[in-house]
Design an enzyme around this catalytic site. Structure first.
Site, short mmCIF file in Angstrom:
data_model
loop_
_atom_site.label_atom_id
_atom_site.label_comp_id
_atom_site.label_asym_id
_atom_site.label_seq_id
_atom_site.Cartn_x
_atom_site.Cartn_y
_atom_site.Cartn_z
CD GLU A 1 35.40 45.80 41.30
OE1 GLU A 1 35.61 45.49 42.38
OE2 GLU A 1 36.20 45.92 40.16
CG HIS B 1 36.33 41.47 44.04
ND1 HIS B 1 37.42 40.73 44.14
CD2 HIS B 1 36.97 42.34 42.73
CE1 HIS B 1 38.26 40.64 43.11
NE2 HIS B 1 37.87 41.68 42.21
ZN LIG Z 1 38.75 42.38 40.58
#
Ligand SMILES: [Zn+2]
Length: 694
Positions: free
Chosen positions: A481, A484
């Protein structure tokens, strides 16, 4: 008599531009749920008025007065939507859910009113037709292409009847998506198994037991232990609980979400969604929903996506047979007298891992402190991207929940990059899983706007004052994450629609999956994987074992995922025929030769990726597609001398993380790697046989 001034209604805090430091931050300290709906309505009204001015401009259409002008519309709605998204995904109570049911069809209709505006489309089309000769920059040409393609894909070319029907379908779908998601959330919120004897917890590590006690207390069942119907609660139970009947009960509860035959059953909703999607695809001139969805992805056609999935499926199933044989041997040696069933897989896999690699998950956990790993992520961002993270004083930047913390991110010259919000813990009303969101996109359209991103996960908080220890898998997700988030933070573009993670769906998981790799580097493990009691780094032998076990259980992981991805694609290739989801799932899996010891990672009635929005519909394959690119990109670092190679890192930043959607990803990747990605690195990464060259 007391005289008071006439009270004026307090202004809705969601409507005003964000104020405060960092170019303004969301006013979480002043928001009430009751503000959401009127703010969304006001935001839509305002954007429609702004768009009306663009569409009715008497001047001949140019990039500036049409495309750039469109980029300037909807600023208020963007701000409202950012907050609305946070309430829907992390603070979802009955009041928020009522707003969602009311607003989902209205927002869908709003979006159609824009793409179906004939005057507006005519202008966009004119700019599109002359884009190559109008002196536009490559970024401006790309943005024009994105607008034009999105409008056509939404039905801008249809006749009046076709447009009307498309809009009806979109509103109907929006209602059904909301129903689907709320049904899954209800099953996760309400389903629980309570245990009142500690003896029933045999095999479960202390940290897991503590979390279960907290969960029970949070549901007014003090002194008991709860297995809640979410992945973060179910998986430890399936991995460690010695009590086989308990494992089976928990497994059945979890895989039946949305499939219980009661008021929250999702099967009828799925049938309707599939029919409407098939009808819409045909209206728009595509053979199936899958063909429509993949048209603007890197894969481009369902056939190419299927080809990759099928190439991996067969060797992965063969690997599952070996894994099951290993597990059966352990069970037989124990005298368990059982055949491996789906609720046994994680449990015996853990035993095989111990036996084969001498690796015990519970031995690793004490070294995986959430806050230390977060520091490790910051170190990675510093070494690869030159980013520095500094906590922001809570009095300067308001948050929507006391568990949320904020960091400011600066570059190597001290310039502001953006803000990073971190919401790590599970709570009622928060969607399960982990995700990243962008509250504000980076852009330079009318001034230098810095991005605001967040990472969200569902770690069990544990006892107050004690460090939160997480599993190796959760640590990997944490880095994922954060990948991202770095994609959003690295964005260096001019137009907001092209910023950060706004890339094709089968490319967006590449930066995140790539970042997972840095967790496994000695630099991170030696510095940040420190024992929560002794402070000593994770021992070299344990790291060696983790590395050796890295390819372990890849049959299970690949098949569990791919079964969901294949069912998703086949559901959306099936066309207009009426589908009974349970039967379709059963027959598709049988035809694929699904091993009976494994269940789909997301069964159809709970497949939020696919049925709570169009989001990942016919798109769950994207994780595998992106992983093929990821594996290939990681080998670029290894070939160059290691994970911290500055030259490869710079090329990665310049061609992947910073460019957003300003360039075709296939071209961007080629600029990074010097060639196209292949499948062989993926097979090596998963320890599966590498196919011969075609
Ligand atoms: Zn992802």
């Amino acid at each position: 008599m007391k005289i008071t001034d006439t009270p004026t209604a307090p202004a809705n805090p969601l409507l005003a531009p964000w104020t405060g430091p960092y170019g303004g931050v969301p006013p979480f300290d002043r928001i009430e749920v009751a503000d959401l709906q009127p703010a969304l309505e006001a935001g839509m009204t305002q954007q429609l008025a702004e768009i009306g001015r663009v569409a009715n401009d008497p001047a001949a259409p140019t990039f500036e007065n049409t495309i750039a002008a469109m980029e300037r519309t909807g600023r208020m709605l963007d701000r409202v939507n950012a907050v609305y998204g946070i309430y829907s995904s992390t603070l979802s109570d009955a009041a928020v859910q009522a707003v969602e049911r009311e607003m989902a069809p209205k927002l869908a209709a709003f979006s159609d009113r824009i793409t179906q505006n004939p005057k507006l489309f005519e202008r966009i089309e004119k700019v599109y037709e002359t884009r190559a000769t109008a002196g536009l920059t490559p970024e401006q040409q790309r943005l024009t292409w994105v607008y034009y393609t999105n409008f056509v894909r939404a039905g801008a070319r249809l006749d009046a009847a076709g447009k009307k029907r498309t809009a009806e379908i979109n509103q109907e779908l929006a209602k059904l998506f909301t129903t689907f998601g709320q049904n899954v959330l209800q099953a996760e919120n309400e389903g629980a198994i309570y245990l009142d004897q500690e003896s029933e917890l045999a095999g479960l590590p202390q940290g897991v037991r503590d979390g279960m006690a907290q969960d029970a207390a949070g549901r007014n069942q003090n002194g008991k232990w709860a297995i809640v119907n979410t992945r973060s609660s179910i998986e430890p139970c399936l991995t460690y609980a010695d009590n086989r009947a308990l494992r089976e009960r928990a497994w059945r509860m979890f895989v039946s979400r949305g499939d219980d035959g009661g008021a929250t059953d999702n099967k009828g909703t799925i049938t309707q969604i599939l029919q409407l999607r098939a009808e819409r695809a045909q209206l728009l001139g595509f053979a199936t929903h899958a063909h429509w969805r993949l048209e603007n992805t890197m894969a481009n056609t369902p056939e190419l996506a299927m080809e990759l999935m099928e190439a991996v499926w067969t060797p992965a199933v063969a690997r599952v047979r070996e894994e099951v044989a290993d597990m059966q041997q352990v069970a037989d040696a124990e005298g368990a007298g059982i055949r491996i069933e789906p609720w046994d897989y994680r449990y015996y896999a853990e035993k095989v891992r111990k036996a084969k690699y001498d690796l015990d998950e519970t031995e690793v956990r004490p070294y995986l402190q959430l806050e230390n790993l977060r520091e490790g992520m910051f170190y990675t961002a510093q070494e690869l991207f030159g980013f520095h993270f500094k906590p922001v004083d809570a009095t300067r930047v308001p948050v929507y929940h006391p568990d949320v913390r904020v960091w400011q991110v600066t570059d190597s010259k001290g310039g502001l990059v953006g803000l990073w919000y971190f919401d790590p813990y599970a709570r009622k009303g928060k969607h399960s899983g982990a995700w990243m969101s962008e509250y504000r996109k980076q852009e330079r359209l009318d001034g230098d706007v810095k991005t605001i991103v967040s990472n969200n996960s569902n770690f069990v908080k544990g006892k107050p004052g004690e460090p939160v220890l997480i599993s190796w898998e959760d640590a990997t997700t944490l880095f994922h994450e954060f990948g991202h988030a770095l994609h959003g933070l690295s964005s260096n573009v001019n137009y907001p629609s092209l910023a950060g993670t706004a890339v094709p769906q089968d490319y967006v998981e590449f930066p995140s999956q790539l970042l997972e790799h840095w967790l496994t580097t000695p630099e991170i493990l030696n510095r940040y994987a420190l024992h929560y009691q002794t402070g000593k780094p994770v021992p070299r032998e344990l790291v060696a074992k983790i590395e050796a076990a890295d390819k372990f259980n890849q049959g299970f992981k690949t098949v569990e995922y791919l079964a969901s991805a294949l069912v998703d694609m086949k559901l959306h290739l099936a066309g207009a025929r009426k589908i009974e989801p349970d039967r379709f799932e059963r027959e598709t899996l049988a035809a694929l030769g699904m091993p009976p010891e494994i269940v789909m990672r997301h069964r159809t009635p709970q497949f939020n990726h696919v049925f709570s929005s169009d989001g990942y519909s016919a798109g769950y394959y994207s994780y595998l597609w992106s992983d093929a690119i990821t594996a290939d990109a990681w080998e670029a670092f290894i070939e160059a001398g290691g994970p911290w190679d500055q030259d490869v890192a710079r090329r990665l930043r310049d061609n992947v993380f910073a460019v957003g959607n300003t360039i075709d990803p296939a071209i961007a990747y080629r600029q990074f790697r010097g060639r196209d990605p292949g499948i062989t690195a993926l097979m090596r990464k998963r320890g599966l046989p590498v196919p011969p060259r075609k």
